[in-house]
Design a protein around this motif. Structure first.
Motif, PDB file in Angstrom:
ATOM      1  N   VAL A  50      39.125  26.127  51.897  1.00 49.53           N
ATOM      2  CA  VAL A  50      38.401  26.353  50.644  1.00 49.53           C
ATOM      3  C   VAL A  50      39.336  26.094  49.467  1.00 49.53           C
ATOM      4  N   ASP A  51      38.736  25.757  48.335  1.00 51.64           N
ATOM      5  CA  ASP A  51      39.476  25.587  47.081  1.00 51.64           C
ATOM      6  C   ASP A  51      39.420  26.843  46.228  1.00 51.64           C
ATOM      7  N   ILE A  52      38.331  27.597  46.388  1.00 53.25           N
ATOM      8  CA  ILE A  52      38.102  28.801  45.586  1.00 53.25           C
ATOM      9  C   ILE A  52      37.697  29.931  46.529  1.00 53.25           C
ATOM     10  N   LEU A  53      38.373  31.054  46.421  1.00 57.04           N
ATOM     11  CA  LEU A  53      38.038  32.230  47.223  1.00 57.04           C
ATOM     12  C   LEU A  53      37.763  33.400  46.282  1.00 57.04           C
ATOM     13  N   ILE A  54      36.530  33.882  46.311  1.00 55.71           N
ATOM     14  CA  ILE A  54      36.144  35.046  45.500  1.00 55.71           C
ATOM     15  C   ILE A  54      36.003  36.236  46.443  1.00 55.71           C
ATOM     16  N   ASN A  55      36.993  37.105  46.440  1.00 52.78           N
ATOM     17  CA  ASN A  55      36.975  38.305  47.285  1.00 52.78           C
ATOM     18  C   ASN A  55      36.194  39.400  46.561  1.00 52.78           C
ATOM     19  N   ASN A  56      34.878  39.340  46.730  1.00 59.98           N
ATOM     20  CA  ASN A  56      33.985  40.255  46.018  1.00 59.98           C
ATOM     21  C   ASN A  56      33.586  41.464  46.861  1.00 59.98           C
ATOM     22  N   MET A  57      33.848  41.421  48.161  1.00 58.84           N
ATOM     23  CA  MET A  57      33.406  42.510  49.030  1.00 58.84           C
ATOM     24  C   MET A  57      34.015  43.842  48.592  1.00 58.84           C
ATOM     25  N   GLU A  66      39.885  49.677  54.426  1.00 59.81           N
ATOM     26  CA  GLU A  66      39.402  48.521  55.195  1.00 59.81           C
ATOM     27  C   GLU A  66      38.448  47.676  54.364  1.00 59.81           C
ATOM     28  N   ILE A  67      37.500  48.334  53.693  1.00 60.95           N
ATOM     29  CA  ILE A  67      36.449  47.620  52.962  1.00 60.95           C
ATOM     30  C   ILE A  67      36.974  47.027  51.656  1.00 60.95           C
ATOM     31  N   ASN A  68      37.744  47.802  50.907  1.00 68.36           N
ATOM     32  CA  ASN A  68      38.092  47.425  49.537  1.00 68.36           C
ATOM     33  C   ASN A  68      39.459  46.782  49.372  1.00 68.36           C
ATOM     34  N   LEU A  69      40.290  46.837  50.403  1.00 60.87           N
ATOM     35  CA  LEU A  69      41.619  46.224  50.323  1.00 60.87           C
ATOM     36  C   LEU A  69      41.881  45.272  51.477  1.00 60.87           C
TER      37      LEU A  69
END
Length: 265
Positions: A82-89, A112-115
């Motif tokens: 990927v060129d762009i990774l949006i870690n929104n979870m 686990e969920i947020n980090l």
């Protein structure tokens, strides 16, 4: 609220991954990146409702190490990276009431969920960016990471604060290789998750939804613009930071909170 956008397709040819991209801010980001011409991949635990969706969907629970590996493998095989990774979870689904209500399992789940979901996904996808000497990673944190509310966001806030710190460290490491890493910290957004959160708090306190909303505004010191953000407004900032327009921006944490944050940032 409708945002007028000039249709500039400056992400043509880019591959973007948005985690938690079927609802709320993630859904708005997915739509904005697609509008700008990116080929978008979305992960979430549940399949999206819409038909003819303009993105490739991978069902995954990124709080599980094996699901992160599955997502990375599918992306590598189908797109090469990927060129762009949006870690929104992220999620604040942990008991309120302060330290005594939070068991070890709640703290582990918050991390686990947020980090760790973001850390693992970065570890899987960043190497290809480093090889190409280009890429953008954006971590979606929260103003709660700097302004925690002990009654309701203690574990979530601690995990988001850790994410923000990690993001800055990664920016310093990846920057010399041409990869930009940033953090966006939204304040109150008018999402389904926020509505559920406020509804639960209202029921617990025996007050109306509107009363609970005002109480939250008061608790965080007020919002000068007088309302929550629309997810599309937050998505516009994230799109900008992912675009070539922000090519010299890295390592920063951007607050988008309607003027709420009570200190000079």
């Amino acid at each position: 609220m409708e945002i007028q956008q000039q249709l500039i397709r400056d992400l043509e040819g880019k591959i973007a991954l948005v985690t938690g991209g079927t609802k709320g801010i993630g859904k708005a980001v997915t739509a904005r990146l697609s509008q700008a011409g990116a080929t978008v991949i979305v992960t979430a635990r549940n399949k999206p409702d819409e038909h003819n969706k303009p993105y490739h969907f991978i069902a995954a629970d990124l709080a599980k190490r094996e699901d992160v590996e599955k997502v990375a493998a599918e992306i590598s095989e189908r797109y090469g990276g990927v060129d762009i990774l949006i870690n929104n979870m992220g999620a604040n689904t942990f008991p309120g009431g302060g330290f005594s209500t939070l068991a070890d399992e709640h703290w582990y789940q918050a991390l686990e969920i947020n980090l760790l979901s973001s850390v693992r996904l970065d570890r899987a996808l960043l190497p290809k960016m480093l090889e190409r000497k280009s890429g953008v990673i954006i971590h979606i944190s929260s103003t709660s990471g700097q302004y925690p509310i002990w009654e309701s966001t203690m574990a979530y806030s601690a995990a988001k604060a850790a994410l923000t710190s990690y993001s800055k460290s990664l920016a310093d490491e990846a920057g010399p290789y041409g990869v930009r890493v940033l953090t966006v910290s939204p304040g109150l957004n008018k999402t389904e998750a926020m509505s559920d959160f406020l509804g639960q708090l209202a029921a617990k306190e025996g007050i109306t939804f509107d009363e609970m909303t005002q109480k939250l505004f008061d608790r965080v010191g007020g919002v000068p613009l007088g309302r929550m953000a629309e997810p599309e407004e937050t998505a516009e900032l994230i799109y900008f930071l992912a675009s070539p327009k922000a090519s010299y921006i890295s390592g920063a944490n951007y607050f988008i909170d309607g003027g709420n944050f009570p200190v000079v940032k």
